[in-house]
Each structure stands twice: as C-alpha cells, then as structure tokens.
Design an enzyme around this catalytic site. Structure first.
Site, PDB file in Angstrom:
ATOM      1  N   GLU A   1       0.857  -1.191   0.000  1.00 61.12           N
ATOM      2  CA  GLU A   1       0.000   0.000   0.000  1.00 61.12           C
ATOM      3  C   GLU A   1       0.889   1.236   0.000  1.00 61.12           C
ATOM      4  O   GLU A   1       2.032   1.177   0.447  1.00 61.12           O
ATOM      5  CB  GLU A   1      -0.844   0.061   1.287  1.00 61.12           C
ATOM      6  CG  GLU A   1      -2.016  -0.888   1.330  1.00 61.12           C
ATOM      7  CD  GLU A   1      -2.770  -0.826   2.663  1.00 61.12           C
ATOM      8  OE1 GLU A   1      -2.289  -0.143   3.599  1.00 61.12           O
ATOM      9  OE2 GLU A   1      -3.823  -1.457   2.754  1.00 61.12           O
TER      10      GLU A   1
ATOM     11  N   ARG B   1     -13.376  -8.724  17.376  1.00 59.88           N
ATOM     12  CA  ARG B   1     -13.390  -9.105  18.794  1.00 59.88           C
ATOM     13  C   ARG B   1     -13.770  -7.876  19.636  1.00 59.88           C
ATOM     14  O   ARG B   1     -13.831  -6.766  19.126  1.00 59.88           O
ATOM     15  CB  ARG B   1     -11.983  -9.545  19.211  1.00 59.88           C
ATOM     16  CG  ARG B   1     -10.981  -8.411  19.031  1.00 59.88           C
ATOM     17  CD  ARG B   1      -9.625  -8.668  19.640  1.00 59.88           C
ATOM     18  NE  ARG B   1      -8.824  -7.451  19.625  1.00 59.88           N
ATOM     19  CZ  ARG B   1      -8.112  -6.992  18.602  1.00 59.88           C
ATOM     20  NH1 ARG B   1      -8.117  -7.658  17.450  1.00 59.88           N
ATOM     21  NH2 ARG B   1      -7.424  -5.878  18.681  1.00 59.88           N
TER      22      ARG B   1
END
Ligand code: MV4
Length: 455
Positions: free
Chosen positions: A200, A292
């Site tokens: 990226e 989570r």
C-alpha cells in the site's frame, strides 16, 4: 439464552466478562494456567478449571483442553475475550461444532477479515475508502518493484494474514524495497505460517481512528462513535479516548456512515471495530477490521452508556439488538490510560514481579478495570498491562484534568510502571491540543529524556 459460559481468557477482561455474566444471570466457568491459580478471575467465577502450564501455547491457546473444559463443565457458550483465541476462526468453528455458542461473530467473518487483502477488496467493493495499493498479494520482488513505481514511495508491505502491525515493513526509497519485502515475508512466515504480502502507499503521520460497531443476527447494525487511539508505541496503544476531537463534524458523519455501511455489507453480527487512518488533510482510509471486543471498549461505554460486553453476549445468544441508532448518543469525553508493569527508561521493557502494595483511584467518572490486587504477582508469561484507568467528564479538558488527578492518586509498588509517563503526556502541548499522531510517543520520549526524565 445462555445458562453457563466459559471464559477462555485471563486478567481484567476475564473479570469484566464475569461481571457482565452475573448481571445477565449467567453462570461462569473460567479456565486458568498454573501461575493464574490465585487470580481474581478464578476467585470470582462460579467454577475454575486448570488447563495447563504458564506458556500460552500450552494453556490459553490450547483449543483442545479449553473445549474439553467447556464440555465437561456443561457450558453452552464460550467467550474468548481479546488476544489469545479471540480471532481464531478455527476455534470459533470448533466451539460451534461442540454445540456451544461462540461469543463473537460468525466464524466465516473472522476468517474473511483476518485475510487483510480480502478485507480490503470487500471494503473497496462496498465503497469504503481504502489506501491506494494492490488487490492481490505480490508474486515476486519484480512485481513489488513495479507496484512501488506506480504507487510512489513511501510504500508499506504488509502480511496478508497480518494485522496489529506484525509482518509490516516500510520502504521510503527504492533502495529499501528489497529489504522491506524480504523482511516482511520472513516475519509473516514466522508469525502467521504464511509469507504472502501486499503493498500500500504509506500514509505518513496519520491519526489512528476506529469506529465501534454492534450488529445482530437479523441485519441490524449500529455504530457507537469513534475512538482516537493515536497515542501508541509499536502498535501497543497506551492512551485511548472517545470521541476524536480532531475530526471535523462533516468528516465524522462520513466516517461513521462508511463504517456502518461496511459492517452491513458483510452482515456483521457481533461487536467489532473498523480501524481507519486519517491523514493530515483529514482524509480517512480503512485499514482493517477487528472481530473481537477490544481492550479500549470502556471509553465507548463511558460516552454512550452502552454495556458492550452484555450486548455481545445477548447478541451471540440470538437476541435482537434493540438499540436504534437514534437512541445512541455521545455524551462528554472519555479517556483510558493503560497502566503497564514496564520500565519506560529502558525501552518500555516488561517488568514482572510481585505487587507489594496497590492503591487505585475512584470518584465521580472514574473506572478502574484490573485483576491485580495487593500481593498479587505480575507474571512474565503474559502481557504487562496491570490496570486500565478510564475517566469521563463533560469535555476533553476536564477529562484530561480528571485523568491527571486519578494518576496522581494511583500507587503501584513493587514493579516499575508507565504511570508517570502517562501523567507527563497529559501536560504536553500536542496532547492537550489533540494534534498528536501515531508517531508521537517516540518524539515525547526523546523530549522527556532531554529534560532529564527517564534517563
Ligand atoms: C498503515 C500505516 C500507514 N500507511 N498503512 C499498523 C497496524 C495496522 N492496523 C495498520 N498499521 C498501519 N498501517 C498504511 N498504508 C500506518 C500504520 C500504523 C503504524 C505504522 C508504523 C508505526 C506505528 C503505527 C501505528 C499505527 C498504525
């Protein structure tokens, strides 16, 4: 509803989950390793099962013994907390195959979001802004060079199965690319048993902003505003706050809308976090999704008044999310300092040992989440966080002042801690302005050393 839930974790998050279960009328079973025998979670849970020796791979990461403990105690659900097995799709699936409820998202979603190139593709498809980069993994160094040419330096190479900063390397110039590529692959192989990497454009000195999401099994998704987690060091957050004050109102609205859209596009069905980076121009880019509950969830609880763990459990049990977006308000400002047993002066090295004395602060708008008490032992086998201090106040400045007062009151004897480092941070110009970015901690450290602190 769930009747008996096994907690596959330790420390403050195990205690946090036990407390939520007590309020929900759910019995708790906690698993523990040998050095955790005297832990607060073992004391507070209805039952406790020893699952092995200190090393996490032989206890808190041992899926077989954890599932056995859950079955033999008649549990009908498993909560993984954070870290350990919390983002392990195979574990989640095994829990379900044992006819128990996994307190987390559909295992398919854990798998999808754990594959960072897949997550990028999905988010791009959903119209969420992602950083310029490649949609697939790099097949050779030649391809890395070609890609870097078209993207432009600096670039960052990341592990496909990475996240949380592991298996990442930055190359500022073409000369650094080969090394970055090789090292990223090596680290990825060592950490994730997979050496696939992608590239990226590297965003320099961004802010780390994340959006808290809650979704249920019936397609209802809401956000609970954002957190600014820019005060961090080597991908370990130290101070988190909500909301992010440097976010312009129109940008906030777009960010929150995009995050909800992203979660809806994957039919996200639990608590989760969309992580973004925001550059100096205020443009934001999706980085990854955490499937989570996170360490810093209490700052969001403080500004919204929503108990995230209770909702996570109810949703896993199949209840509808009865909160509507219009009912979720952001009130005031909240901040969390992670208190770690570590030696700040020596590169923040963990400092395990016995806590000879501890005094925790209190008062209006002060919350302490900890599993440590007078005389307890900080084990070298697990992470060095000993307590989370969370404060909330009507605005950010009052919040900072309350945090300073709370830190002044805190006493932890027997081990070195980062209390003073956190305290000094709260007096720095950049922090008070809220202009600090992810590169700030090393800068602050340098300044403090020059002033004669931590030498
Ligand atoms: C980046 C980045 C800059 N540009 N990606 C770190 C953890 C993971 N969630 C993603 N991370 C980053 N990804 C692009 N394209 C900056 C980070 C980053 C970071 C990098 C180096 C040192 C500290 C950091 C802290 C937070 C985020």
């Amino acid at each position: 509803m769930i009747r008996r839930l096994l907690i596959a974790n330790r420390g403050e998050i195990a205690v946090r989950i036990i407390r939520a279960c007590k309020e929900l009328g759910i019995e708790t079973v906690v698993v523990y390793s040998l050095p955790d025998k005297e832990s607060l979670a073992v004391e507070l849970a209805d039952q406790a099962v020893c699952i092995g020796p200190a090393l996490a791979k032989d206890s808190y990461l041992n899926m077989g013994v954890i599932l056995q403990a859950a079955c033999s105690t008649g549990c009908d659900a498993v909560h993984p907390g954070y870290g350990f097995l919390s983002e392990n799709a195979r574990f989640a699936r095994l829990v379900q195959e044992c006819d128990m409820t996994f307190v987390g998202p559909n295992p398919e979603l854990i798998k999808k979001m754990g594959d960072k190139t897949e997550a990028r593709r999905i988010m791009k498809e959903a119209g969420v802004p992602v950083v310029e980069g490649c949609e697939d993994t790099l097949s050779s160094f030649q391809e890395a060079q070609d890609r870097a040419q078209s993207i432009g330096f600096p670039v960052i190479i990341k592990a496909r199965l990475g996240g949380g900063g592991r298996g990442m390397r930055i190359a500022y110039h073409n000369e650094e690319l080969e090394r970055a590529y090789t090292e990223a692959r090596q680290e990825a192989k060592a950490c994730f048993e997979n050496d696939e990497v992608y590239m990226e454009r590297y965003i320099e000195n961004p802010k780390h902003i994340e959006v808290q999401i809650l979704g249920d099994h019936y397609g209802h998704v809401v956000h609970l505003y954002e957190r600014d987690c820019s005060f961090q060091r080597k991908n370990q957050k130290m101070i988190e706050e909500a909301p992010c004050t440097s976010l312009k109102p129109e940008n906030r609205e777009r960010l929150l809308r995009q995050a909800v859209k992203a979660a809806q596009s994957i039919q996200y069905d639990s608590v989760g976090t969309m992580e973004f980076l925001m550059d100096k121009q205020g443009k934001f880019y999706f980085m990854e999704m955490n499937t989570r509950i996170q360490v810093e969830h209490p700052v969001t609880e403080a500004i919204t008044g929503v108990d995230l763990i209770k909702w996570q459990i109810r949703i896993a049990a199949g209840q509808r999310l009865s909160l509507n977006q219009e009912d979720i308000h952001c009130q005031g400002h909240a901040m969390e300092c992670r208190i770690n047993a570590e030696d700040v002066a020596h590169d923040f090295t963990p400092c395990p040992g016995p806590i000879s004395f501890m005094h925790v602060p209190g008062g209006f708008g002060v919350r302490v989440d900890t599993a440590v008490y007078n005389g307890s032992m900080i084990s070298p086998y697990y992470d060095s966080m000993i307590m989370k201090l969370i404060v909330c106040a009507p605005n950010r400045l009052e919040c900072i002042k309350k945090m300073r007062a709370s830190l002044e009151e805190t006493i932890v004897s027997g081990v070195k801690t980062n209390i003073e480092f956190n305290y000094l941070a709260l007096y720095q110009k950049e922090f008070i302005e809220g202009s600090h970015d992810i590169g700030y901690v090393p800068l602050l450290m340098k300044r403090l050393k020059e002033n004669g602190e931590f030498i």
